[in-house]
Design a protein around this motif. Structure first.
Motif, short mmCIF file in Angstrom:
data_model
loop_
_atom_site.label_atom_id
_atom_site.label_comp_id
_atom_site.label_asym_id
_atom_site.label_seq_id
_atom_site.Cartn_x
_atom_site.Cartn_y
_atom_site.Cartn_z
N PRO A 15 0.83 -1.20 0.00
CA PRO A 15 0.00 0.00 0.00
C PRO A 15 0.87 1.26 0.00
CG PRO A 15 0.04 -0.98 2.18
CD PRO A 15 0.79 -1.92 1.28
N ALA A 16 0.39 2.29 -0.68
CA ALA A 16 1.09 3.58 -0.71
C ALA A 16 0.76 4.35 0.56
CB ALA A 16 0.69 4.37 -1.94
N GLY A 17 1.68 5.23 0.96
CA GLY A 17 1.42 6.13 2.07
C GLY A 17 1.93 5.68 3.42
N TYR A 18 2.56 4.52 3.49
CA TYR A 18 3.05 4.01 4.77
C TYR A 18 4.57 3.88 4.83
CZ TYR A 18 -1.82 2.78 5.62
OH TYR A 18 -3.16 2.83 5.79
N GLY A 19 5.26 4.23 3.74
CA GLY A 19 6.71 4.06 3.68
C GLY A 19 7.45 5.10 4.50
N SER A 20 8.70 4.77 4.83
CA SER A 20 9.52 5.71 5.61
C SER A 20 10.91 5.91 5.00
CB SER A 20 9.66 5.22 7.06
OG SER A 20 10.39 4.01 7.10
N LEU A 21 11.18 5.27 3.85
CA LEU A 21 12.49 5.42 3.23
C LEU A 21 12.61 6.77 2.52
CD1 LEU A 21 13.05 1.87 1.67
CD2 LEU A 21 13.93 2.76 3.84
N ARG A 22 13.85 7.24 2.43
CA ARG A 22 14.13 8.45 1.66
C ARG A 22 14.67 8.04 0.30
NH1 ARG A 22 18.57 10.56 3.84
NH2 ARG A 22 18.96 8.54 4.75
N GLN A 23 14.67 8.97 -0.65
CA GLN A 23 15.19 8.66 -1.98
C GLN A 23 16.63 8.19 -1.90
OE1 GLN A 23 14.46 11.57 -5.05
NE2 GLN A 23 12.37 11.93 -4.33
N ASP A 24 17.44 8.79 -1.03
CA ASP A 24 18.84 8.37 -0.89
C ASP A 24 18.96 6.92 -0.42
OD1 ASP A 24 20.08 10.64 -1.82
OD2 ASP A 24 20.37 11.52 0.17
N ASP A 25 17.94 6.43 0.28
CA ASP A 25 17.96 5.05 0.77
C ASP A 25 17.86 4.02 -0.36
OD1 ASP A 25 18.12 5.86 3.46
OD2 ASP A 25 15.93 5.91 3.66
N ILE A 26 17.29 4.44 -1.50
CA ILE A 26 17.11 3.49 -2.61
C ILE A 26 17.91 3.90 -3.85
CG2 ILE A 26 14.83 2.74 -1.80
CD1 ILE A 26 13.65 4.48 -4.13
N ALA A 27 18.67 4.98 -3.75
CA ALA A 27 19.43 5.47 -4.90
C ALA A 27 20.72 4.66 -5.08
CB ALA A 27 19.77 6.94 -4.72
N ILE A 28 21.03 4.42 -6.34
CA ILE A 28 22.33 3.84 -6.69
C ILE A 28 23.21 5.02 -7.05
CG2 ILE A 28 23.58 2.37 -8.30
CD1 ILE A 28 20.91 0.81 -8.62
N ARG A 29 24.34 5.13 -6.38
CA ARG A 29 25.20 6.31 -6.52
C ARG A 29 26.55 5.92 -7.09
NH1 ARG A 29 25.98 11.20 -2.51
NH2 ARG A 29 28.17 11.60 -2.83
N LEU A 30 26.96 6.66 -8.10
CA LEU A 30 28.29 6.49 -8.70
C LEU A 30 28.98 7.84 -8.67
CD1 LEU A 30 27.16 4.47 -11.83
CD2 LEU A 30 28.65 3.59 -10.05
N GLU A 31 30.31 7.83 -8.57
CA GLU A 31 31.07 9.08 -8.56
C GLU A 31 32.19 9.06 -9.59
OE1 GLU A 31 32.09 10.96 -4.86
OE2 GLU A 31 30.42 9.98 -3.82
N PRO A 32 31.81 9.19 -10.88
CA PRO A 32 32.87 9.34 -11.88
C PRO A 32 33.55 10.70 -11.66
CG PRO A 32 30.71 9.54 -12.90
CD PRO A 32 30.49 9.21 -11.46
N GLU A 33 34.70 10.89 -12.26
CA GLU A 33 35.47 12.11 -12.03
C GLU A 33 34.64 13.36 -12.28
OE1 GLU A 33 39.58 14.14 -13.57
OE2 GLU A 33 39.38 11.97 -13.65
N GLY A 34 34.58 14.20 -11.25
CA GLY A 34 33.95 15.51 -11.36
C GLY A 34 32.45 15.57 -11.17
N MET A 35 31.81 14.42 -10.87
CA MET A 35 30.35 14.44 -10.72
C MET A 35 29.86 13.32 -9.83
SD MET A 35 28.90 12.90 -14.32
CE MET A 35 30.28 13.26 -15.39
N ILE A 36 28.60 13.43 -9.45
CA ILE A 36 27.88 12.37 -8.74
C ILE A 36 26.68 12.00 -9.59
CG2 ILE A 36 26.55 11.75 -6.69
CD1 ILE A 36 28.22 13.86 -5.14
N VAL A 37 26.50 10.72 -9.82
CA VAL A 37 25.35 10.21 -10.57
C VAL A 37 24.49 9.41 -9.61
CG1 VAL A 37 24.59 8.80 -12.52
CG2 VAL A 37 26.76 10.05 -12.66
N ARG A 38 23.19 9.71 -9.61
CA ARG A 38 22.23 8.97 -8.78
C ARG A 38 21.16 8.40 -9.68
NH1 ARG A 38 19.53 12.16 -4.06
NH2 ARG A 38 17.97 11.05 -5.17
N ALA A 39 20.86 7.12 -9.51
CA ALA A 39 19.82 6.45 -10.29
C ALA A 39 18.82 5.81 -9.34
CB ALA A 39 20.45 5.40 -11.21
N ILE A 40 17.53 6.09 -9.58
CA ILE A 40 16.45 5.56 -8.75
C ILE A 40 15.42 4.91 -9.66
CG2 ILE A 40 14.56 6.17 -7.19
CD1 ILE A 40 16.23 8.56 -6.24
N PRO A 41 15.11 3.64 -9.43
CA PRO A 41 14.06 3.01 -10.24
C PRO A 41 12.71 3.62 -9.89
CG PRO A 41 14.73 1.53 -8.48
CD PRO A 41 15.63 2.72 -8.42
#
Length: 182
Positions: A12-38
């Motif tokens: 069900p929607a409306g009961y979650g407690s996670l933040r976007q950062d909790d489910i983000a895949i993060r990469l740090e190529p030179e000079g940037m941060i890439v975040r991917a969230i399904p």
């Protein structure tokens, strides 16, 4: 939110407690941060209500473009991802189509990218600037199993750890929903 909303995902929607950062895949190529969230419904329903609404609204506000891409690619429901690029340095170049997701031993490249920020097409970041887009992938990415995200030669397999967090939150969401959200 009523429990009927969970018919598609079992969550069900409306009961979650996670933040976007909790489910983000993060990469740090030179000079940037890439975040991917399904933008998979069974995953984003685990987010706080505000984050869930924001990502749902993001998808819905781009529905016409998503539908056009879907028609162009054979009417198969695509997998959508929210991807952001953040500049750590001045004038960093990136190639948005290089974001590959490996799922079930298969590499998936974007079918198309829907820019969300002006200047995304320049494929360049200024320091402290964020460029973001909705990525459209073929609909075979299984977010319920480990996957790997690759960008500019860097790989992240952190999704396996994220899945543990997701499974714990699914159990908590179901318990909260049964209690009526208390």
């Amino acid at each position: 939110m009523p429990l009927e909303d969970s018919a598609i995902t079992g969550i069900p929607a409306g009961y979650g407690s996670l933040r976007q950062d909790d489910i983000a895949i993060r990469l740090e190529p030179e000079g940037m941060i890439v975040r991917a969230i399904p933008l998979n419904e069974s995953v984003i329903r685990l987010l706080t209500p505000d984050s869930y609404r924001a990502l749902r609204d993001l998808e819905e506000s781009n529905r016409r473009a998503i539908d056009a891409i879907t028609r162009r690619s054979g009417n198969r429901a695509p997998d959508l991802w929210y991807v952001s690029f953040y500049g750590l340095e001045e004038n960093v170049r990136f190639s948005p189509m290089d974001l590959t997701i490996t799922s079930g031993g298969q590499d998936f490249r974007p079918i198309d990218v829907i820019p969300l920020s002006t200047g995304f097409g320049e494929q360049r970041l200024h320091q402290r600037e964020t460029q973001s887009a909705v990525y459209v992938y073929p609909g075979d990415i299984d977010v319920d199993h480990p996957l790997t995200v690759t960008f500019q030669g860097l790989q992240s397999s952190v999704w396996e750890l994220v899945l543990q967090r997701i499974e714990r939150e699914r159990a908590l969401v179901r318990a909260r929903a049964l209690r009526g959200g208390s």
